[in-house]
Scaffold this active site. Structure first.
Site, PDB file in Angstrom:
ATOM      1  N   THR A 117      55.234 -24.444 -65.359  1.00  0.00           N
ATOM      2  CA  THR A 117      56.259 -23.605 -65.289  1.00  0.00           C
ATOM      3  C   THR A 117      56.966 -23.192 -66.622  1.00  0.00           C
ATOM      4  OG1 THR A 117      58.537 -23.163 -64.161  1.00  0.00           O
ATOM      5  CG2 THR A 117      57.886 -25.443 -64.574  1.00  0.00           C
ATOM      6  N   GLY A 118      57.466 -21.785 -66.632  1.00  0.00           N
ATOM      7  CA  GLY A 118      57.703 -21.633 -67.889  1.00  0.00           C
ATOM      8  C   GLY A 118      57.508 -20.176 -68.351  1.00  0.00           C
ATOM      9  N   ARG A 167      51.864  -6.588 -64.433  1.00  0.00           N
ATOM     10  CA  ARG A 167      52.014  -7.813 -65.101  1.00  0.00           C
ATOM     11  C   ARG A 167      51.616  -9.031 -64.462  1.00  0.00           C
ATOM     12  NH1 ARG A 167      54.869 -13.145 -64.950  1.00  0.00           N
ATOM     13  NH2 ARG A 167      54.778 -13.870 -67.207  1.00  0.00           N
ATOM     14  N   THR A 188      59.271 -20.588 -61.244  1.00  0.00           N
ATOM     15  CA  THR A 188      58.176 -21.155 -60.679  1.00  0.00           C
ATOM     16  C   THR A 188      58.411 -22.215 -59.679  1.00  0.00           C
ATOM     17  OG1 THR A 188      56.827 -19.968 -62.312  1.00  0.00           O
ATOM     18  CG2 THR A 188      55.716 -21.860 -60.930  1.00  0.00           C
ATOM     19  N   GLY A 226      51.167 -13.322 -64.688  1.00  0.00           N
ATOM     20  CA  GLY A 226      51.201 -14.526 -65.490  1.00  0.00           C
ATOM     21  C   GLY A 226      50.323 -15.522 -65.166  1.00  0.00           C
ATOM     22  N   ASP A 227      50.918 -16.711 -65.705  1.00  0.00           N
ATOM     23  CA  ASP A 227      50.155 -17.841 -65.738  1.00  0.00           C
ATOM     24  C   ASP A 227      49.664 -18.463 -64.508  1.00  0.00           C
ATOM     25  OD1 ASP A 227      51.739 -20.554 -65.586  1.00  0.00           O
ATOM     26  OD2 ASP A 227      52.933 -18.802 -66.010  1.00  0.00           O
ATOM     27  N   GLY A 250      55.366 -17.765 -68.915  1.00  0.00           N
ATOM     28  CA  GLY A 250      53.896 -17.552 -68.496  1.00  0.00           C
ATOM     29  C   GLY A 250      52.998 -17.214 -69.750  1.00  0.00           C
TER      30      GLY A 250
END
Length: 340
Positions: free
Chosen positions: A259-260, A237, A209, A239-240, A262
């Site tokens: 970041t990481g 899908r 990200t 993510g965050d 999600g």
């Protein structure tokens, strides 16, 4: 329950401090306010320090260049929103990062892009998910914020909204990079083994990200995040990143980009959790960052960058590494990947 008790304990401590006068004493000294500040990340996960030297140098050079873009905007009196958008535009155009041109592939062999941006002074935000023809998703997210009555557009709806704007469009093949395509093949091959053991390489497929947070000379805060998502992600899908409050959040106190992994970031509404901890406990930015990364999340989950209204900056990950850079109006600068 443990997290709830931790928050309650912090609140009770704050009330107690106010009662005894300790809080009044500590708040008597006005914090030093910087004119502007900016921080950015290019993804968190685990990257080995033994990566080839030329690739390491390429990452550092890219982080420096991205930082100089945002710094230039703020030094010239530009807005935090402009600094965030222009910095992320550069990162989206750089194949090194999982956003825009460097985006990873879905299980169907596509590049589907997500982005969000938020104005801390108005609490307005814009987000998009699943676009395939927008060169710079963060710019479309900003258009959602400024040119629509809505906050979030997805997939075909986001593409249709893009048709009504002047954002640059590209053929989906523009996003193809051989390195990311090979990562997809490796992830699919590993999936066939049943994931009996999760290697460091497999962990990398969950992460990536880019994001930026900024404070401008008018005291306004902004946050933005852009991503290609997770390698081999399944149909539809999300993510965050485009979920306001999870991977992206800004108010008049702090701006946060995550970041990481999600799913973990979403489940803990992470960016908003950091902001709320600051607001309701009176904790400092660094204390709030520590609370999020060390107590709310688990080791290996995520990393974050944040800047508060005073220009204080915090960048921290519990994943082992995070591409990151920051600078403020006083010349305090940090460009790093590992805990250096």
């Amino acid at each position: 329950m443990k997290k709830l008790l931790s928050v309650l304990a912090a609140i009770l401590f704050t009330i107690s401090a106010c009662t005894t006068g300790d809080m009044q004493e500590s708040s008597s000294a006005e914090p030093e306010i910087k004119k502007w500040a900016i921080a950015l990340h290019g993804g968190a996960g685990y990257v080995s320090p033994d990566m080839p030297e030329d690739r390491k140098e390429a990452y550092y050079a890219a982080l420096e260049e991205a930082l100089s873009i945002g710094q230039g905007v703020l030094e010239d009196g530009g807005t935090a929103l402009d600094a965030v958008e222009q910095t992320i535009n550069y990162l989206e155009d750089n194949e090194l990062f999982n956003a825009g041109k460097g985006a990873v592939f879905t299980s169907e062999g596509k590049n589907e892009l997500d982005a969000a941006i938020m104005d801390g002074s108005t609490l307005n935000a814009g987000a998009i998910t699943g676009v395939t023809t927008v060169r710079n998703p963060i710019s479309l997210a900003r258009k959602v914020m400024t040119d629509s009555r809505h906050v979030f557009f997805s997939s075909q709806g986001a593409e249709q909204f893009a048709d009504q704007t002047d954002v640059e469009r590209v053929d989906p093949s523009y996003f193809y990079t051989e390195r990311r395509f090979q990562s997809l093949k490796e992830a699919q091959a590993a999936e066939q083994t049943g994931y009996l053991f999760e290697t460091d390489k497999m962990k990398e497929w969950k992460y990536g990200t880019v994001g930026t947070v900024a404070l401008d000379i008018n005291g306004n805060l902004a946050a933005g995040t852009s991503t290609g998502g997770m390698t081999n992600k399944k149909f539809g899908r999300v993510g965050d990143v485009p979920i306001i409050g999870s991977g992206t959040y800004a108010n008049d106190l702090v701006a946060v980009s995550g970041t990481g992994w999600g799913e973990k970031i979403m489940l803990n509404v992470s960016a908003h959790t950091l902001a709320s901890y600051m607001e309701y406990t009176g904790a400092s930015l660094q204390e709030s960052m520590d609370y999020l990364t060390d107590q709310v999340l688990e080791p290996g989950d995520a990393g974050f960058i944040a800047v508060d209204k005073y220009g204080n900056i915090s960048m921290k990950t519990n994943t082992g590494s995070m591409f990151r850079a920051a600078i403020d109006s006083e010349g305090n600068k940090d460009v790093a990947i590992w805990d250096e």
